[in-house]
Design a protein around this motif. Structure first.
Motif, short mmCIF file in Angstrom:
data_model
loop_
_atom_site.label_atom_id
_atom_site.label_comp_id
_atom_site.label_asym_id
_atom_site.label_seq_id
_atom_site.Cartn_x
_atom_site.Cartn_y
_atom_site.Cartn_z
N SER A 1 -19.25 -7.26 -17.53
CA SER A 1 -19.21 -8.29 -16.49
C SER A 1 -17.87 -9.00 -16.45
CB SER A 1 -20.33 -9.30 -16.73
OG SER A 1 -20.22 -9.85 -18.05
N TRP B 1 -22.84 -9.23 -19.46
CA TRP B 1 -23.49 -7.97 -19.81
C TRP B 1 -22.47 -6.91 -20.16
CZ3 TRP B 1 -21.58 -4.57 -16.31
CH2 TRP B 1 -21.29 -5.03 -15.02
N GLN C 1 -22.50 -2.69 -20.08
CA GLN C 1 -23.28 -1.59 -19.51
C GLN C 1 -22.74 -0.24 -19.96
OE1 GLN C 1 -24.25 -1.84 -15.23
NE2 GLN C 1 -23.50 0.26 -15.06
N ASP D 1 -23.22 4.00 -19.39
CA ASP D 1 -23.73 5.10 -18.58
C ASP D 1 -23.79 6.35 -19.45
OD1 ASP D 1 -24.40 7.01 -16.73
OD2 ASP D 1 -22.54 6.86 -15.57
N SER E 1 -32.64 -1.49 -18.42
CA SER E 1 -32.40 -0.06 -18.23
C SER E 1 -32.75 0.32 -16.80
CB SER E 1 -33.23 0.76 -19.22
OG SER E 1 -34.62 0.55 -18.99
N TRP F 1 -32.87 -2.45 -12.06
CA TRP F 1 -32.85 -2.72 -13.49
C TRP F 1 -34.23 -3.21 -13.94
CZ3 TRP F 1 -29.06 -1.12 -16.49
CH2 TRP F 1 -27.81 -0.91 -15.95
N TYR G 1 -28.93 4.51 -17.67
CA TYR G 1 -28.08 3.33 -17.84
C TYR G 1 -28.77 2.33 -18.77
CZ TYR G 1 -25.69 5.10 -13.67
OH TYR G 1 -25.02 5.89 -12.77
N GLN H 1 -28.14 -1.65 -20.31
CA GLN H 1 -27.37 -2.88 -20.18
C GLN H 1 -27.82 -3.87 -21.25
OE1 GLN H 1 -27.45 -6.27 -16.93
NE2 GLN H 1 -26.33 -4.50 -16.11
N ASN I 1 -27.72 -7.67 -22.39
CA ASN I 1 -27.54 -8.99 -21.78
C ASN I 1 -27.61 -10.07 -22.86
OD1 ASN I 1 -29.65 -11.10 -19.76
ND2 ASN I 1 -27.44 -11.22 -19.99
#
Length: 656
Positions: A274, A313, A315, A317, A348, A355, A391, A393, A395
């Motif tokens: 982010s 966040w 992330q 891939d 996810s 998400w 994906y 993520q 947080n």
């Protein structure tokens, strides 16, 4: 004291609020002021009296209402039971009921100090009520009990240790709620846990069972190690442990490998964030803590978020869907920067989906994972059940100074049923597309083989299986016969042919004549007598070598020893009776050449031989003939010489 408060003590200062909410959400089946540690799951759970294992207070009451699936019944097992009562369970007791509410029926009432429970109590339905009453008392720890469905008859409690079982391998069912505020473990995966560790708590730490769901553990006992590590995983802190006689480990499905953050399989372009922390230090150097730095165990700075007042966040891939079973995090790992994330959520999604936040088991609440308590120690959290997504993520919801992370994901490729299907029809039709290929050859039967291969192909394969080994054997035999024949021919040729010079090195030679110059050939001689007494020798050049014999004269070479004869030839012993000592005539001569120099040149006759001493003084080396007695020769001068043709002198001439 409420159950949530006890669990909050276990997790420490970080994340107390989140775990308090989680505990209260699971304690809705309990009523009263005498309830202790409680986790009531859909298939199993654990509950205890207030203050356990300390003395429970006076005049308290608690009721737990338990439900499982309608088709199941409930079984109870006590890990510890210590309730004081001197009036036959009148003031302090534990009572079990079949059912919930006014229509429930009592199973039994229990009290007593230090009771060891070996039996399992089973209800008549899928509902039960447990009631605990405490009156005025002096001592008593209270109790701790676990329950599960009747399908899991090998239920154990949260207090069972590895040392309680003697089998080298065993499987048991752990109830939910074994992340207790009492008891401890030592060790970690994959090195193992000290045998004094609580089995089910170690299972939670290892990530093989969920604290909120319980589950089955498969345990292997082995020899202990000198030192057990201290790690934090799944909200359980293991302690340093000394040497033990044995340890235990857990069998898993193997889906706990790393997914590529540390190794670089996940490229820099696959990691986003982010925001990125960047600044100039006092020396003017520019620092950028970008998302590509968020790789576990890599030296240097981590990823860090620039903002601290809004959700951040990181992330990742994975390029395709993976089965993700856990995550390992750490902080900055740089001593001068104490940045780390202490609590976080996991989100996810697939390619085109929204998400999805990872939820607590059997709940609609977001799962808050406990992160790091410092910037250098690794902390692991497992996903039970696992996440299927492309994906991931992370947080952060709590952090120290700055949200900074180094991360590794655990998991494996998801199972794809299409891998077990038959090959497409475009491939050669050796196997039928109606039957999937089997990976275990021992499971094939003749009937399946006949169905998957046509009869024509089967006959061809069978014929080839018979002819190929036969042809190989015939060709091998023929080659061996040819090689043996060629070898035998080469061995036989020098034996049956003449005694040619190239083969002299294979024959043994006769010893020189050392006892005289004339006489009779004794038995065992290796020299063939000459048939022509007129044959002589010529040495026109004086080089010490014999010329070849004239025509029609036999070669006087030593014949090979017969098979039954000794390995070395027997020397020819010549008698010298009738001769006086001194110089000998030319009637007979030794057939061996002296090892020394080259003899004088003579044509048509034999040279007069000199004694060894005279030959040495004159510088000429002739053919030595002993004078009267045998003159010993040095070892270096005795060699095997090639014999030449010598005319045979009749013994009668010696007498004259």
């Amino acid at each position: 004291m409420e159950a949530g408060t006890l669990r909050g003590k276990r997790t420490g200062k970080l994340g107390v609020f989140f775990y308090l909410i989680s505990t209260l959400s699971r304690a809705i089946g309990q009523k009263g002021d005498g309830c202790g540690h409680t986790v009531l799951g859909p298939e199993s759970g654990t509950f205890a009296s207030i203050n356990y294992p300390q003395t429970y207070p006076n005049n308290t009451v608690c009721e737990w209402e338990i439900r499982v699936q309608p088709s199941q019944r409930i079984i109870f097992r006590f890990g510890d039971f210590d309730i004081e009562d001197s009036t036959s369970c009148h003031l302090s007791y534990l009572r079990l009921y079949n059912g919930i509410g006014p229509g429930r029926s009592e199973i039994d009432k229990y009290c007593g100090l230090g009771i060891q429970w070996d039996k399992v109590i089973e209800t008549e339905s899928n509902e039960a009520t447990v009631q605990f009453m405490s009156g005025t008392h002096v001592s008593g720890r209270g109790f701790l009990a676990s329950y599960s469905t009747s399908n899991e008859s090998d239920l154990i409690t949260c207090l069972d240790k590895g040392s309680h079982f003697t089998e080298p391998e065993f499987s048991k069912y752990c109830p939910a709620g074994c992340l207790t505020p009492f008891g401890d473990i030592s060790g970690t995966i994959p090195h193992g846990y000290r045998d004094s560790s609580l089995l089910c708590m170690a299972g939670v730490h290892a990530g093989v069972v969920s604290n909120f769901l319980g589950g089955r553990i498969n345990v292997v006992m082995s020899k202990g190690i000198p030192y057990y590590e201290s790690t934090l995983a799944n909200n359980v802190s293991s302690k340093l442990g000394p040497l033990s006689a044995s340890l235990f480990t857990f069998k898993t499905n193997g889906c706990y490998g790393t997914l590529g953050m540390e190794s670089g399989v996940i490229g820099d372009s696959q990691i986003n964030a982010s925001s990125v922390l960047q600044w100039h230090d006092p020396s003017g150097q520019f620092h950028v803590w970008g998302p590509e730095k968020a790789r576990l165990k890599k030296p240097g700075s981590p990823w860090a978020a620039f903002h601290t007042d809004e959700p951040q966040w990181l992330q990742i891939d994975l390029k395709k869907e993976k089965k993700i079973t856990g995550i390992i995090t750490t902080g900055s790992t740089l001593g001068e920067y104490s940045f780390y994330v202490s609590a976080y959520r996991i989100l996810s999604r697939h390619d085109s989906q929204d998400w999805k936040v990872y939820k607590e088991a059997n709940s609609d609440l977001d799962m808050i994972f406990q992160g790091n308590s410092n910037n250098f120690q690794e902390v692991r959290n497992n996903f039970i059940p696992p996440i299927l997504a492309r994906y991931i993520q992370i947080n952060p919801v709590q952090w120290h100074q700055k949200a900074a992370l180094k991360v590794e994901l655990l998991g494996c490729q998801p199972f794809q049923p299409s891998l077990a299907r038959a090959p497409p029809q475009s491939l050669p039709p050796v196997l039928s597309t109606e039957i999937p290929p089997r990976f275990d050859a021992t499971t094939y039967t003749a009937e399946i083989m006949n169905n998957s291969v046509t009869p024509k192909v089967t006959k061809d394969v069978a014929l080839a299986a018979v002819l190929v080994p036969v042809l190989v054997m015939v060709l091998t035999t023929l080659i061996l016969v040819l090689v043996c024949g060629w070898h035998w021919r080469n061995r036989k040729k020098p034996v049956e042919g003449p005694y040619n010079l190239p083969y002299w090195d294979r024959a043994e030679y006769a010893q020189p004549l050392v006892a005289g110059v004339t006489g009779t050939l004794r038995q065992g001689s290796t020299f063939k007598p000459e048939e022509d007494s007129e044959a002589g020798y010529s040495d026109p050049d004086g080089n010490g070598h014999y010329d070849a014999l004239v025509s029609e004269i036999y070669h006087a070479y030593a014949e090979p020893l017969p098979v039954s004869s000794p390995e070395y030839a027997t020397p020819i012993i010549m008698e010298i009776s009738g001769h006086t000592t001194g110089t000998m005539g030319s009637a007979a001569a030794s057939t061996f050449k002296s090892v020394g120099g080259t003899g004088p040149s003579m044509a048509g006759s034999l040279s007069t031989l000199l004694p060894k001493t005279e030959a040495a003084s004159s510088g000429q080396v002739g053919y030595d003939t002993p004078k009267g007695t045998v003159v010993p020769m040095p070892a270096e001068e005795l060699g095997y010489q090639v014999p030449i043709s010598v005319p045979q002198i009749p013994a009668a001439s010696d007498a004259e």
